[in-house]
Design a protein around this motif. Structure first.
Motif, PDB file in Angstrom:
ATOM      1  N   LYS B 167       0.832  -1.197   0.000  1.00  0.00           N
ATOM      2  CA  LYS B 167       0.000   0.000   0.000  1.00  0.00           C
ATOM      3  C   LYS B 167       0.875   1.259   0.000  1.00  0.00           C
ATOM      4  O   LYS B 167       0.639   2.203  -0.757  1.00  0.00           O
ATOM      5  N   ARG B 168       1.924   1.245   0.833  1.00  0.00           N
ATOM      6  CA  ARG B 168       2.788   2.413   0.945  1.00  0.00           C
ATOM      7  C   ARG B 168       3.537   2.667  -0.366  1.00  0.00           C
ATOM      8  O   ARG B 168       3.739   3.813  -0.767  1.00  0.00           O
ATOM      9  N   ARG B 169       3.937   1.563  -1.008  1.00  0.00           N
ATOM     10  CA  ARG B 169       4.667   1.710  -2.263  1.00  0.00           C
ATOM     11  C   ARG B 169       3.771   2.374  -3.307  1.00  0.00           C
ATOM     12  O   ARG B 169       4.168   3.296  -4.006  1.00  0.00           O
ATOM     13  N   LYS B 170       2.519   1.908  -3.369  1.00  0.00           N
ATOM     14  CA  LYS B 170       1.577   2.476  -4.342  1.00  0.00           C
ATOM     15  C   LYS B 170       1.347   3.954  -4.059  1.00  0.00           C
ATOM     16  O   LYS B 170       1.309   4.775  -4.978  1.00  0.00           O
ATOM     17  N   GLU B 171       1.176   4.270  -2.789  1.00  0.00           N
ATOM     18  CA  GLU B 171       0.940   5.664  -2.423  1.00  0.00           C
ATOM     19  C   GLU B 171       2.127   6.533  -2.819  1.00  0.00           C
ATOM     20  O   GLU B 171       1.964   7.645  -3.349  1.00  0.00           O
ATOM     21  N   ALA B 172       3.324   6.017  -2.578  1.00  0.00           N
ATOM     22  CA  ALA B 172       4.536   6.777  -2.908  1.00  0.00           C
ATOM     23  C   ALA B 172       4.626   6.997  -4.411  1.00  0.00           C
ATOM     24  O   ALA B 172       4.959   8.099  -4.875  1.00  0.00           O
ATOM     25  N   GLU B 173       4.265   5.952  -5.162  1.00  0.00           N
ATOM     26  CA  GLU B 173       4.287   6.086  -6.624  1.00  0.00           C
ATOM     27  C   GLU B 173       3.316   7.154  -7.084  1.00  0.00           C
ATOM     28  O   GLU B 173       3.629   8.001  -7.917  1.00  0.00           O
ATOM     29  N   LYS B 174       2.115   7.094  -6.486  1.00  0.00           N
ATOM     30  CA  LYS B 174       1.079   8.059  -6.850  1.00  0.00           C
ATOM     31  C   LYS B 174       1.557   9.480  -6.553  1.00  0.00           C
ATOM     32  O   LYS B 174       1.398  10.398  -7.351  1.00  0.00           O
TER      33      LYS B 174
END
Lengths: 378, 206
Positions: B167-174
């Motif tokens: 989840k954190r990785r996706k958020e960071a990408e976004k």
């Protein structure tokens, strides 16, 4: 000479409790004795009063979910169930199919835990120290392990959420429950072989603490205690909450309403619970376990504001009718929060049951009522 | 008399079988164990088992995930969390707690702080062997006692760690994508992150 001596006898006032192993907690019985016969008994409660309702009126709706665990600390899942039902009725929240099944499975497992330990403790009160109760605890431990694996805690589960349950069952747990359910009747047969035909148990329990049908009705006794007196009242049948109308099961009824009947009703109810569990485990579907509309609620319990109104959610908890009455005024806290605790209501007939019996019987009768002081004094 | 004898037979059977087939805790399966010789033998830890909360940091204890938003302290049903936000020299609020205390004598292990935290900063621990010689001070845990690395979290709760990292990785990408877009749109480089202020040694009232 002897007549005059008899006339001079006095009644003796004895306090059973608050710290007494027979009281299952901090509870006092103010007993007046004539010899060994009870002539008056006044239950004194409130030693474990924790301001439950006031606390709940000052925190968010979700915030009192862990507090409901602590009402009847033997059956936290049932307490969660009743509270979740009340709030779902208030805010009109739908519950997904799989969550309904998980709820029923957990509630019935809780019933097994409660009935198995209360029958064990009843034998403790009778003087059969710790052999039956430890046999019972062996089974209880298996179920509590399941609770720990799914909910994170053995007793203070805090597992139900408005619109479902907190988390899905972890892999492998359903098989574990299936195994428990398969083996449970074997244990019940052994337990019955140990106890039900035992002459000492029959002598101590039969015709002791008889609760007549009329008194059970007029004192609004619920649960196994009422059913032992022949009152055909099971909220799972009457109210059909959750998905209980999908399962076939019978409601065992007693005839005399004595301690032995209450003991037997609990054993028969465990067999019916196993039957319900078998059906539920067969039918449980895949799918979400939490309504997506309320899933965001877990992140911000304070933003959950049910519309103004009132609701009453009730379940057939192992001890009787457990109900939560909520009044909302549209703020994040309930305006009124009331618990209808079965242990408390069932305890009101204690004096009627005990009059005319010996002191030793009072202990057994109290054990057969099945109280948990956390719930009595909420 | 027959019922009593039958019951005695069952107790005798249980007595004998408990000696013939004793069940000892092993490293694979301790489900449903009743008797465990505790300090030597232990039950296996369940992943979802929750006890007291702890704070998580990624690499060094300075870059903890907690931003002192006070949500957990507000949602905590028994109100056992106490947070004070840290300020820099100019009195500007920083996204870091100066004081983060949890009174473990009050905490009731419900796990609502973990559910409510929007930054995945507070989690329930498996540690249960805590104790103090007196009743109050030693069980109020301060920030330095509560801090534990993300690797510890990955060890005790691998499944949760994996989902949260995802989840954190996706958020960071976004976030990176959004920053890129805005920088392209405004033709401006985003302002550099504020320089890391050395943490004032947070020693609350001992």
């Amino acid at each position: 000479m002897t007549d005059s001596l008899l006339q001079e006898t006095e009644t003796l006032e004895v306090n059973l409790g608050p710290q007494h192993p027979s009281t299952h907690g901090v509870f006092r019985m103010n007993v007046k004795l004539d010899g060994e016969t009870i002539v008056s008994l006044k239950p004194v409660m409130g030693y474990l009063h924790r301001n439950h309702e006031q606390i709940a009126e000052n925190i968010s709706y979700l915030g009192s979910m862990p507090y409901t665990d602590r009402l009847d600390y033997f059956n936290s899942m049932s307490n969660n169930f009743a509270y979740a039902l009340a709030v779902e009725k208030l805010a009109k929240i739908e519950v997904p199919e799989r969550a309904q099944y998980i709820r029923v499975i957990m509630a019935e497992l809780t019933r097994l835990v409660n009935h198995v330990s209360v029958t064990g403790f009843l034998l403790n009160d009778l003087g059969a120290f710790f052999t039956p109760v430890l046999y019972a605890f062996r089974e209880r431990e298996k179920i509590l392990d399941v609770f720990e694996e799914t909910a994170g805690s053995r007793m203070m589960c805090n597992y139900f959420r408005f619109g479902g349950v907190k988390l899905d069952l972890p892999p492998g747990v359903l098989d574990r429950i299936r195994k428990i359910v398969k083996e449970f009747p074997k244990f019940l047969d052994e337990f019955e072989g140990l106890l039900t035909q035992n002459e000492i148990l029959c002598m101590r329990c039969q015709k002791v603490g008889v609760l007549p049908f009329d008194l059970a009705l007029s004192a609004s006794i619920t649960g196994p205690m009422a059913r032992a007196s022949g009152v055909n009242y099971d909220i799972r049948k009457v109210d059909n909450y959750s998905i209980y109308n999908r399962f076939k099961f019978k409601v065992p009824l007693g005839k005399t309403g004595d301690v032995y009947d209450r003991f037997m009703i609990r054993i028969l109810e465990m067999r019916q619970s196993v039957y319900i569990l078998e059906q539920a485990l067969k039918e449980i579907p895949e799918g979400p376990v939490l309504n997506p509309k309320t899933a965001a609620l877990a992140k911000a319990p304070r933003n959950f504001k049910p519309p103004a109104g009132e609701s009453y959610g009730r379940v057939e908890s192992p001890k009787g009718e457990l109900g939560f009455y909520l009044v909302s005024d549209g703020t994040p806290q309930p305006w009124r929060y009331h618990v209808r605790a079965p242990s408390f209501v069932n305890l009101t007939v204690l004096e009627d049951l005990c009059l005319g019996h010996k002191v030793a019987d009072a202990v057994v009768i109290l054990g057969s009522i099945d109280i948990v002081l956390g719930e009595v004094d909420h | 008399m027959l019922g009593v004898l039958r019951g005695m037979g069952i107790t005798f059977k249980n007595f004998v079988t408990s000696y013939l087939f004793p069940r000892r805790a092993d490293s694979l399966d301790t489900a449903g164990m009743v008797t465990v010789q505790y300090p030597e033998e232990r039950l296996l830890e369940k992943e979802r088992f929750r006890n007291f909360p702890f704070l998580i940091y990624d690499k060094t204890p300075d870059d903890l995930r907690c931003v002192a938003c006070d949500i957990c302290a507000k949602e905590c049903p028994p109100k056992c969390i106490y947070i004070v936000r840290e300020f820099d020299k100019d009195g500007k609020p920083l996204k870091r707690p100066a004081v983060f205390d949890i009174d473990l004598t009050v905490c009731m292990n419900c796990g609502i702080c973990e559910e409510a935290c929007p930054f995945d900063a507070i989690f329930m621990d498996h540690e249960f062997e805590i104790g103090g010689a007196e009743r109050q001070q030693s069980l109020v845990y301060h920030k330095d006692q509560l801090l534990k690395p993300a690797t510890y979290f990955a060890k005790i709760r691998p499944t949760d760690h994996a989902t949260i990292e995802e989840k954190r990785r996706k958020e960071a990408e976004k976030k990176a994508a959004a920053a890129k877009q805005s920088s392209q749109g405004a033709a401006q480089t985003p302002p550099p992150p504020p320089p890391a202020v050395p943490p004032k040694s947070p020693q609350p009232n001992a």
